[in-house]
Design a protein around this motif. Sequence first.
Motif, PDB file in Angstrom:
ATOM      1  N   UNK A   1      30.931-114.388  16.567  1.00 54.93           N
ATOM      2  CA  UNK A   1      29.662-114.814  17.150  1.00 54.93           C
ATOM      3  C   UNK A   1      29.381-114.176  18.497  1.00 54.93           C
ATOM      4  N   UNK A   2      30.190-113.200  18.890  1.00 60.48           N
ATOM      5  CA  UNK A   2      29.882-112.426  20.090  1.00 60.48           C
ATOM      6  C   UNK A   2      28.575-111.668  19.891  1.00 60.48           C
ATOM      7  N   UNK A   3      28.242-111.369  18.631  1.00 57.93           N
ATOM      8  CA  UNK A   3      26.995-110.680  18.319  1.00 57.93           C
ATOM      9  C   UNK A   3      25.917-111.695  17.946  1.00 57.93           C
ATOM     10  N   UNK A   4      24.680-111.378  18.299  1.00 54.72           N
ATOM     11  CA  UNK A   4      23.561-112.189  17.837  1.00 54.72           C
ATOM     12  C   UNK A   4      23.341-111.922  16.348  1.00 54.72           C
ATOM     13  N   UNK A   5      22.561-112.791  15.701  1.00 58.32           N
ATOM     14  CA  UNK A   5      22.281-112.610  14.281  1.00 58.32           C
ATOM     15  C   UNK A   5      21.615-111.255  14.018  1.00 58.32           C
ATOM     16  N   UNK A   6      20.675-110.875  14.869  1.00 58.74           N
ATOM     17  CA  UNK A   6      19.982-109.599  14.682  1.00 58.74           C
ATOM     18  C   UNK A   6      20.922-108.425  14.907  1.00 58.74           C
ATOM     19  N   UNK A   7      21.792-108.526  15.912  1.00 57.36           N
ATOM     20  CA  UNK A   7      22.757-107.453  16.150  1.00 57.36           C
ATOM     21  C   UNK A   7      23.674-107.284  14.947  1.00 57.36           C
ATOM     22  N   UNK A   8      24.066-108.374  14.346  1.00 51.67           N
ATOM     23  CA  UNK A   8      24.937-108.283  13.180  1.00 51.67           C
ATOM     24  C   UNK A   8      24.204-107.679  11.993  1.00 51.67           C
ATOM     25  N   UNK A   9      22.938-107.989  11.829  1.00 54.93           N
ATOM     26  CA  UNK A   9      22.153-107.359  10.769  1.00 54.93           C
ATOM     27  C   UNK A   9      22.088-105.857  10.969  1.00 54.93           C
ATOM     28  N   UNK A  10      21.863-105.430  12.203  1.00 54.74           N
ATOM     29  CA  UNK A  10      21.798-103.999  12.496  1.00 54.74           C
ATOM     30  C   UNK A  10      23.154-103.345  12.248  1.00 54.74           C
ATOM     31  N   UNK A  11      24.234-103.979  12.698  1.00 57.92           N
ATOM     32  CA  UNK A  11      25.579-103.437  12.474  1.00 57.92           C
ATOM     33  C   UNK A  11      25.848-103.297  10.982  1.00 57.92           C
ATOM     34  N   UNK A  12      25.490-104.309  10.203  1.00 57.55           N
ATOM     35  CA  UNK A  12      25.733-104.253   8.768  1.00 57.55           C
ATOM     36  C   UNK A  12      24.970-103.098   8.128  1.00 57.55           C
ATOM     37  N   UNK A  13      23.707-102.930   8.487  1.00 64.26           N
ATOM     38  CA  UNK A  13      22.913-101.857   7.894  1.00 64.26           C
ATOM     39  C   UNK A  13      23.446-100.481   8.279  1.00 64.26           C
ATOM     40  N   UNK A  14      23.828-100.318   9.548  1.00 62.75           N
ATOM     41  CA  UNK A  14      24.389 -99.041   9.988  1.00 62.75           C
ATOM     42  C   UNK A  14      25.691 -98.760   9.239  1.00 62.75           C
ATOM     43  N   UNK A  15      26.514 -99.795   9.082  1.00 62.90           N
ATOM     44  CA  UNK A  15      27.786 -99.631   8.372  1.00 62.90           C
ATOM     45  C   UNK A  15      27.574 -99.335   6.896  1.00 62.90           C
ATOM     46  N   UNK A  16      26.452 -99.789   6.346  1.00 59.21           N
ATOM     47  CA  UNK A  16      26.128 -99.492   4.946  1.00 59.21           C
ATOM     48  C   UNK A  16      25.558 -98.092   4.773  1.00 59.21           C
ATOM     49  N   UNK A  17      25.407 -97.364   5.887  1.00 63.91           N
ATOM     50  CA  UNK A  17      24.979 -95.972   5.809  1.00 63.91           C
ATOM     51  C   UNK A  17      23.534 -95.717   6.164  1.00 63.91           C
TER      52      UNK A  17
ATOM     53  N   UNK B   1      17.688 -99.564  18.025  1.00 63.35           N
ATOM     54  CA  UNK B   1      18.616 -98.837  18.878  1.00 63.35           C
ATOM     55  C   UNK B   1      19.109 -99.701  20.030  1.00 63.35           C
ATOM     56  N   UNK B   2      18.239-100.597  20.514  1.00 61.80           N
ATOM     57  CA  UNK B   2      18.663-101.521  21.567  1.00 61.80           C
ATOM     58  C   UNK B   2      19.730-102.476  21.045  1.00 61.80           C
ATOM     59  N   UNK B   3      19.512-103.035  19.846  1.00 63.54           N
ATOM     60  CA  UNK B   3      20.498-103.948  19.256  1.00 63.54           C
ATOM     61  C   UNK B   3      21.802-103.216  18.948  1.00 63.54           C
ATOM     62  N   UNK B   4      21.679-101.994  18.457  1.00 66.36           N
ATOM     63  CA  UNK B   4      22.876-101.213  18.132  1.00 66.36           C
ATOM     64  C   UNK B   4      23.695-100.948  19.392  1.00 66.36           C
ATOM     65  N   UNK B   5      23.036-100.550  20.452  1.00 65.57           N
ATOM     66  CA  UNK B   5      23.735-100.276  21.715  1.00 65.57           C
ATOM     67  C   UNK B   5      24.361-101.540  22.282  1.00 65.57           C
ATOM     68  N   UNK B   6      23.635-102.657  22.198  1.00 63.29           N
ATOM     69  CA  UNK B   6      24.161-103.921  22.712  1.00 63.29           C
ATOM     70  C   UNK B   6      25.397-104.359  21.938  1.00 63.29           C
ATOM     71  N   UNK B   7      25.356-104.199  20.612  1.00 64.47           N
ATOM     72  CA  UNK B   7      26.498-104.580  19.782  1.00 64.47           C
ATOM     73  C   UNK B   7      27.719-103.726  20.112  1.00 64.47           C
ATOM     74  N   UNK B   8      27.522-102.426  20.248  1.00 68.81           N
ATOM     75  CA  UNK B   8      28.645-101.543  20.544  1.00 68.81           C
ATOM     76  C   UNK B   8      29.225-101.849  21.916  1.00 68.81           C
ATOM     77  N   UNK B   9      28.359-102.186  22.871  1.00 68.93           N
ATOM     78  CA  UNK B   9      28.833-102.544  24.208  1.00 68.93           C
ATOM     79  C   UNK B   9      29.663-103.830  24.156  1.00 68.93           C
TER      80      UNK B   9
END
Length: 213
Positions: free
Chosen positions: A149-165, A183-191
């Motif tokens: 839960x360190x990630x927000x729901x939207x950040x996790x959705x973005x991470x999942x989609x990026x990981x799916x290719x 890109x903002x959510x992706x950067x925030x998740x990686x940080x």
Amino acid sequence: MPVTILIVDDHGAIRRGVRAILEAHDGVEVVAEAATGAEAIDLAAAHKPTVAVIDYALPVMNGSQLTRRIREASPKTQVLVFTMHESEALVRDVLAAGARGYLLKSDADQQLVAAVDALSRHQTYFTSRVNEALLAHYLAHPGQPSDMDVLTAREREVVQLIAEGQSSKQASETLAISLKTVETHRAAAMHKLGLSTTAALVRYAVRNKLVEP
């Protein structure tokens, strides 16, 4: 009144198998099936099922995210996560999201009806291999966030989609948000996760069962 069921799985054979097991018992009625999280949310809102039996590893929206959305759409619906993954991390995740049951697909023939019956009576049901101490702790502290839960729901959705290719542009189209927002959510998740490469982000997603390896 029958116990009404929503089945959510992206594999038609699994949905048919779950339906067959449940409808072989009196007092159980499968009112809807969904292959995606978005379909499941709409159907939960429309039918208000007693129990939603959902796969964890869905495309675009995983089981914990879907659990939250179903509970928002139909607060009285009890959620049973039905998965092939035996993982304490996933158990913590779905408990924090509001699920009341966790059952392995390998236990379906023996335990699926019992699990649905328990949830319909507002009891919990967890596969016997779940650590009892872990279960007791999270049932006693339902609001406590899980490790993921360190990630927000939207950040996790973005991470999942990026990981799916998907590219950031494709993810923006899937989620109906702007490319800049993705890109903002992706950067925030990686940080937040301390990751510096897309490959590391994919490994994180696989390790935490956001996507299938």
